[in-house]
Design a protein around this motif. Structure first.
Motif, PDB file in Angstrom:
ATOM      1  N   PRO A 112     -28.573 -39.256   3.499  1.00  0.00           N
ATOM      2  CA  PRO A 112     -29.593 -38.312   3.030  1.00  0.00           C
ATOM      3  C   PRO A 112     -29.266 -37.802   1.624  1.00  0.00           C
ATOM      4  N   PRO A 113     -30.218 -37.880   0.710  1.00  0.00           N
ATOM      5  CA  PRO A 113     -29.972 -37.472  -0.677  1.00  0.00           C
ATOM      6  C   PRO A 113     -30.097 -35.962  -0.862  1.00  0.00           C
ATOM      7  N   ALA A 114     -29.751 -35.504  -2.053  1.00  0.00           N
ATOM      8  CA  ALA A 114     -30.063 -34.141  -2.455  1.00  0.00           C
ATOM      9  C   ALA A 114     -31.533 -34.137  -2.877  1.00  0.00           C
ATOM     10  N   VAL A 115     -32.299 -33.164  -2.398  1.00  0.00           N
ATOM     11  CA  VAL A 115     -33.728 -33.095  -2.698  1.00  0.00           C
ATOM     12  C   VAL A 115     -34.029 -31.740  -3.342  1.00  0.00           C
ATOM     13  N   HIS A 116     -34.737 -31.790  -4.466  1.00  0.00           N
ATOM     14  CA  HIS A 116     -35.181 -30.587  -5.166  1.00  0.00           C
ATOM     15  C   HIS A 116     -36.704 -30.550  -5.118  1.00  0.00           C
ATOM     16  N   VAL A 117     -37.275 -29.404  -4.766  1.00  0.00           N
ATOM     17  CA  VAL A 117     -38.729 -29.250  -4.750  1.00  0.00           C
ATOM     18  C   VAL A 117     -39.120 -28.046  -5.614  1.00  0.00           C
ATOM     19  N   SER A 118     -40.314 -28.121  -6.188  1.00  0.00           N
ATOM     20  CA  SER A 118     -40.806 -27.003  -7.003  1.00  0.00           C
ATOM     21  C   SER A 118     -42.324 -26.985  -6.969  1.00  0.00           C
TER      22      SER A 118
ATOM     23  N   MET B 104     -21.116 -29.499  -2.088  1.00  0.00           N
ATOM     24  CA  MET B 104     -21.394 -30.469  -3.122  1.00  0.00           C
ATOM     25  C   MET B 104     -21.533 -31.844  -2.485  1.00  0.00           C
ATOM     26  N   LYS B 105     -22.564 -32.565  -2.881  1.00  0.00           N
ATOM     27  CA  LYS B 105     -22.770 -33.933  -2.402  1.00  0.00           C
ATOM     28  C   LYS B 105     -21.976 -34.871  -3.295  1.00  0.00           C
ATOM     29  N   LYS B 106     -21.118 -35.699  -2.699  1.00  0.00           N
ATOM     30  CA  LYS B 106     -20.322 -36.669  -3.458  1.00  0.00           C
ATOM     31  C   LYS B 106     -20.908 -38.056  -3.263  1.00  0.00           C
ATOM     32  N   ILE B 107     -21.031 -38.786  -4.350  1.00  0.00           N
ATOM     33  CA  ILE B 107     -21.588 -40.134  -4.316  1.00  0.00           C
ATOM     34  C   ILE B 107     -20.436 -41.115  -4.494  1.00  0.00           C
ATOM     35  N   ARG B 108     -20.288 -42.045  -3.528  1.00  0.00           N
ATOM     36  CA  ARG B 108     -19.101 -42.888  -3.474  1.00  0.00           C
ATOM     37  C   ARG B 108     -19.202 -44.201  -4.232  1.00  0.00           C
ATOM     38  N   ASN B 109     -20.348 -44.566  -4.731  1.00  0.00           N
ATOM     39  CA  ASN B 109     -20.427 -45.818  -5.467  1.00  0.00           C
ATOM     40  C   ASN B 109     -21.288 -45.628  -6.715  1.00  0.00           C
ATOM     41  N   ASN B 110     -21.402 -46.675  -7.489  1.00  0.00           N
ATOM     42  CA  ASN B 110     -22.152 -46.566  -8.739  1.00  0.00           C
ATOM     43  C   ASN B 110     -23.643 -46.838  -8.561  1.00  0.00           C
ATOM     44  N   LEU B 111     -24.097 -47.033  -7.345  1.00  0.00           N
ATOM     45  CA  LEU B 111     -25.511 -47.255  -7.091  1.00  0.00           C
ATOM     46  C   LEU B 111     -26.174 -45.932  -6.727  1.00  0.00           C
ATOM     47  N   VAL B 112     -26.661 -45.246  -7.737  1.00  0.00           N
ATOM     48  CA  VAL B 112     -27.305 -43.956  -7.543  1.00  0.00           C
ATOM     49  C   VAL B 112     -28.806 -44.146  -7.710  1.00  0.00           C
ATOM     50  N   GLY B 113     -29.565 -43.639  -6.767  1.00  0.00           N
ATOM     51  CA  GLY B 113     -31.013 -43.741  -6.829  1.00  0.00           C
ATOM     52  C   GLY B 113     -31.643 -42.393  -7.114  1.00  0.00           C
ATOM     53  N   VAL B 114     -32.711 -42.413  -7.892  1.00  0.00           N
ATOM     54  CA  VAL B 114     -33.506 -41.221  -8.161  1.00  0.00           C
ATOM     55  C   VAL B 114     -34.952 -41.570  -7.824  1.00  0.00           C
ATOM     56  N   ASP B 115     -35.552 -40.814  -6.936  1.00  0.00           N
ATOM     57  CA  ASP B 115     -36.954 -41.008  -6.572  1.00  0.00           C
ATOM     58  C   ASP B 115     -37.653 -39.674  -6.808  1.00  0.00           C
ATOM     59  N   GLN B 116     -38.930 -39.721  -7.136  1.00  0.00           N
ATOM     60  CA  GLN B 116     -39.654 -38.476  -7.388  1.00  0.00           C
ATOM     61  C   GLN B 116     -41.122 -38.658  -7.081  1.00  0.00           C
ATOM     62  N   GLY B 117     -41.800 -37.533  -6.911  1.00  0.00           N
ATOM     63  CA  GLY B 117     -43.224 -37.587  -6.621  1.00  0.00           C
ATOM     64  C   GLY B 117     -43.884 -36.248  -6.795  1.00  0.00           C
TER      65      GLY B 117
END
Length: 116
Positions: free
Chosen positions: A50-56, A1-14
């Motif tokens: 490095p973020p969690a990355v989902h591809v489909s 599980m990826k744990k995020i330590r602060n409230n600055l969460v980024g979401v990028d997509q393409g």
């Protein structure tokens, strides 16, 4: 599980069309040669780690004359990007593929210090 330590969460997509081999007689359509495509992706801004990355696969155009075989994955995930990898094998013929991706991770915080 990826744990995020602060409230600055980024979401990028393409979304990327990885290839269109039907009109040009490319390797994915002819069923011979290199059957793997690597597509570099750069994030709009770097994540802290490095973020969690989902591809489909969001669009595919395949021949029905053979089994439909495909694999898609994110490789070499870094803070600034990753490689989108699509693979097929045997006698599968693929005219074109579009893939979407989403990255979720921690962003740099202005109070982060790099002491060394």
């Amino acid at each position: 599980m990826k744990k995020i330590r602060n409230n600055l969460v980024g979401v990028d997509q393409g979304s990327h069309v990885l290839f269109e081999d039907y009109d040009v007689g490319g390797e994915m359509w002819t069923g011979s040669g290199n059957r793997e495509v690597w597509h570099p992706v750069r994030f709009a801004q770097p994540f802290k780690t490095p973020p969690a990355v989902h591809v489909s696969v969001t669009m595919w155009d395949m021949s029905t004359e053979a089994n439909q075989r495909a694999d898609i994955r994110a490789a070499n995930i870094r803070s600034d990007g990753f490689e989108l990898v699509f693979t097929t094998w045997e006698d599968t013929k693929i005219a074109r593929v579009r893939a979407d991706w989403m990255a979720i991770g921690e962003l740099p915080y202005e109070d982060d210090w790099d002491l060394y």
